[in-house]
Design an enzyme around this catalytic site. Structure first.
Site, PDB file in Angstrom:
ATOM      1  N   ASP A  91       1.126  -1.354   0.014  1.00 44.07           N
ATOM      2  CA  ASP A  91       0.105  -0.041   0.056  1.00 44.07           C
ATOM      3  C   ASP A  91       0.893   1.017   0.541  1.00 44.07           C
ATOM      4  OD1 ASP A  91       0.818  -0.155   2.522  1.00 44.07           O
ATOM      5  OD2 ASP A  91      -0.987   0.217   3.471  1.00 44.07           O
ATOM      6  N   SER A  92       0.734   2.626  -0.134  1.00 41.37           N
ATOM      7  CA  SER A  92       1.414   3.560  -0.228  1.00 41.37           C
ATOM      8  C   SER A  92       1.123   3.871   1.099  1.00 41.37           C
ATOM      9  CB  SER A  92       0.565   4.536  -1.059  1.00 41.37           C
ATOM     10  OG  SER A  92      -0.613   5.054  -0.597  1.00 41.37           O
ATOM     11  N   GLY A  93       0.677   3.161   1.911  1.00 42.20           N
ATOM     12  CA  GLY A  93       0.932   3.703   3.809  1.00 42.20           C
ATOM     13  C   GLY A  93       0.084   5.015   3.609  1.00 42.20           C
ATOM     14  N   GLY A  94      -0.386   5.552   2.657  1.00 40.75           N
ATOM     15  CA  GLY A  94      -1.873   7.118   2.830  1.00 40.75           C
ATOM     16  C   GLY A  94      -2.457   6.517   4.508  1.00 40.75           C
ATOM     17  N   PHE A  95      -3.125   5.602   3.889  1.00 37.88           N
ATOM     18  CA  PHE A  95      -3.859   5.196   5.049  1.00 37.88           C
ATOM     19  C   PHE A  95      -3.721   5.666   7.002  1.00 37.88           C
ATOM     20  CE2 PHE A  95      -6.673   2.484   7.715  1.00 37.88           C
ATOM     21  CZ  PHE A  95      -8.369   3.621   7.454  1.00 37.88           C
ATOM     22  N   ASP A 145      -2.456   8.555  -1.894  1.00 35.99           N
ATOM     23  CA  ASP A 145      -3.898   9.329  -1.616  1.00 35.99           C
ATOM     24  C   ASP A 145      -4.296   9.912  -0.653  1.00 35.99           C
ATOM     25  OD1 ASP A 145      -4.331   6.628  -0.441  1.00 35.99           O
ATOM     26  OD2 ASP A 145      -6.253   6.112  -1.490  1.00 35.99           O
ATOM     27  N   GLY A 219     -11.165   4.471  -0.133  1.00 37.75           N
ATOM     28  CA  GLY A 219     -12.484   4.717   0.832  1.00 37.75           C
ATOM     29  C   GLY A 219     -13.361   4.257   1.066  1.00 37.75           C
ATOM     30  N   ASP A 269      -7.842  -7.500   0.332  1.00 40.25           N
ATOM     31  CA  ASP A 269      -6.873  -7.844   1.257  1.00 40.25           C
ATOM     32  C   ASP A 269      -7.373  -7.389   2.878  1.00 40.25           C
ATOM     33  OD1 ASP A 269      -6.221  -5.211   1.027  1.00 40.25           O
ATOM     34  OD2 ASP A 269      -5.358  -5.347   3.095  1.00 40.25           O
ATOM     35  N   CYS A 307     -14.840 -27.610   6.731  1.00 42.22           N
ATOM     36  CA  CYS A 307     -13.684 -27.429   6.573  1.00 42.22           C
ATOM     37  C   CYS A 307     -12.702 -28.285   6.283  1.00 42.22           C
ATOM     38  CB  CYS A 307     -12.954 -26.409   6.859  1.00 42.22           C
ATOM     39  SG  CYS A 307     -10.714 -25.365   7.097  1.00 42.22           S
ATOM     40  N   CYS A 309      -8.811 -28.117   5.982  1.00 30.78           N
ATOM     41  CA  CYS A 309      -7.489 -27.489   6.434  1.00 30.78           C
ATOM     42  C   CYS A 309      -7.344 -28.876   7.506  1.00 30.78           C
ATOM     43  CB  CYS A 309      -7.715 -26.155   7.087  1.00 30.78           C
ATOM     44  SG  CYS A 309      -8.119 -26.049   8.611  1.00 30.78           S
ATOM     45  N   CYS A 312      -8.785 -28.435  10.749  1.00 33.53           N
ATOM     46  CA  CYS A 312     -10.317 -29.243  11.609  1.00 33.53           C
ATOM     47  C   CYS A 312     -10.041 -30.240  11.110  1.00 33.53           C
ATOM     48  CB  CYS A 312     -11.398 -28.671  10.389  1.00 33.53           C
ATOM     49  SG  CYS A 312     -11.059 -26.850  10.310  1.00 33.53           S
ATOM     50  N   HIS A 338      -6.762 -21.969   9.608  1.00 31.12           N
ATOM     51  CA  HIS A 338      -7.995 -22.058   9.468  1.00 31.12           C
ATOM     52  C   HIS A 338      -8.597 -20.499   8.673  1.00 31.12           C
ATOM     53  CE1 HIS A 338     -12.014 -22.849   9.643  1.00 31.12           C
ATOM     54  NE2 HIS A 338     -12.301 -22.368  10.041  1.00 31.12           N
TER      55      HIS A 338
HETATM   56 ZN   LIG Z   1     -10.265 -25.476   9.027  1.00 28.50          ZN
END
Ligand SMILES: [Zn+2]
Length: 374
Positions: A91-95, A145, A219, A269, A307, A309, A312, A338
């Site tokens: 990211d630009s780091g602006g936030f 931004d 935004g 993200d 799930c 994974c 689980c 998970h």
């Molecule tokens: Zn899982």
């Protein structure tokens, strides 16, 4: 960067595609885990790869302050520093400058701020933020931004938009010169405009004119109700060219991700899956589950019965609750795995549904089940 759209869903704006980036191909739609300071919290890179992630995020603000650009430069970039061979978006780091720094003043020149770590003073300009991201060797860098909060006045939001527009052309010009000297990453512009449709239109127009390879919608998800988010997401997405990848920053729940995919967003993200995990909360097919509950003390079922994974299939709710209650760091590790697996799997299923022109049916069925509380 080459972006190819493979299939457009018949019943919505959802689409599947592939971005070809310097560190490999990224299938879209894609959820990108956030590695704020060069690490996705509680996750090893091997586990990220095992789940199937092809791109993660790094936060420019954090990395700029710690370890600092001198260290990153000597390490030959963030990939080498953290031993991650796949793609990185920064990211630009602006936030973060607006939300974390001790003081922040915006001028046309850039953002003046003090580090929230040690109070040191810094000036970020659209040019040096592009350079910082090139030192990080980010595969996708974002323009600097100006973010404005939910319920900002029209006048203030307009000012933020005007500055963002000017910063776009300055940042993009510097990025272009960095490309000429061998930097291979791509550059995304950001549409701002707060919750004013005339400003969204104005911002989208300048972003389209700049003709960057990808576009982010900024935004959104800044505290507004879900239906306002969905309305402005849909409105803004329709203003953008369909051939370029579109990115909505900071969304990480199934409801938001599925709404974004429906409106033709390719990338998103959020820190949420790993943050929730550290607080003992898991995504499941039937909604959020808090492992803290007394009811799970002797519940030997899987965390999420739907799930597959490795958490689980191996551990019980009773054991996971026990780890959390004892403050064992393994609790964060297992739940983070998970939660990230869950969102990656959601996106894989969404891609399959788009390919078969049944995305809306998939979305509705998923959310219907997800809404059933445990
Ligand atoms: Zn899982």
């Amino acid at each position: 960067m080459i972006f190819t759209i493979h299939h457009r869903d018949a019943g919505s704006a959802a689409r599947t595609g592939t971005m070809v980036l310097p560190h490999g191909d990224v299938a879209t739609p894609v959820f990108m885990p956030v590695g704020t300071a060069g690490s996705v919290k509680a996750m090893t890179n091997d586990d990220l790869l095992a789940i199937g992630f092809e791109i993660i995020l790094g936060n420019t603000y954090h990395l700029f302050l710690r370890p600092g650009m001198d260290t990153i430069r000597r390490a030959s970039g963030l990939h080498q520093f953290m031993d991650w061979g796949e793609n990185i978006l920064t990211d630009s780091g602006g936030f973060q400058v607006f939300s974390l720094a001790n003081s922040c003043k915006i001028s046309e020149e850039g953002a003046h701020f003090r580090s929230h770590f040690d109070g040191s003073e810094h000036l970020w300009t659209p040019e040096n933020v592009s350079e910082i991201q090139a030192v990080l060797n980010s595969d996708i860098q974002m323009q600097l931004d100006v973010c404005s909060a939910y319920k900002t006045s029209h006048e203030e939001a307009l000012n933020a938009c005007l500055v963002t527009e000017k910063w776009l052309s300055r940042g993009f010009a510097r990025y272009t010169s960095l490309r000429d000297t061998g930097y291979k990453g791509t550059f995304f512009a950001i549409v701002q405009g707060n919750f004013y449709k005339d400003l969204r239109e104005k911002s989208a127009e300048s972003v389209c004119k700049a003709d960057t390879e990808g576009i982010a919608i900024g935004g959104l998800s800044v505290g507004e109700p879900f239906d306002v988010f969905a309305e402005y997401l849909s409105f803004t997405a329709k203003l953008l060219p369909t051939a370029k990848p579109r990115y909505v920053m900071g969304i990480g729940t199934p409801e938001y991700i599925l709404a974004a995919i429906e409106h033709g967003i390719d990338m998103f993200d959020c820190v949420l899956p790993t943050r929730l995990a550290r607080h003992g909360t898991a995504f499941t097919a039937r909604g959020l589950l808090s492992i803290k509950k007394e009811a799970f003390k002797q519940d030997f079922a899987a965390l999420d019965e739907h799930c597959n994974c490795k958490i689980c299939t191996r551990y019980s709710r009773a054991y996971l609750r026990h780890l959390f209650k004892n403050g064992e760091i393994l609790s964060s590790i297992l739940l983070s795995y998970h939660n990230l697996y869950f969102l990656h799997n959601l996106v894989l299923n969404a891609r399959a549904a788009i390919t078969e022109d049944r995305f809306m049916q998939f979305k509705n069925e998923f959310l219907q089940r997800y809404g059933q509380a445990m």
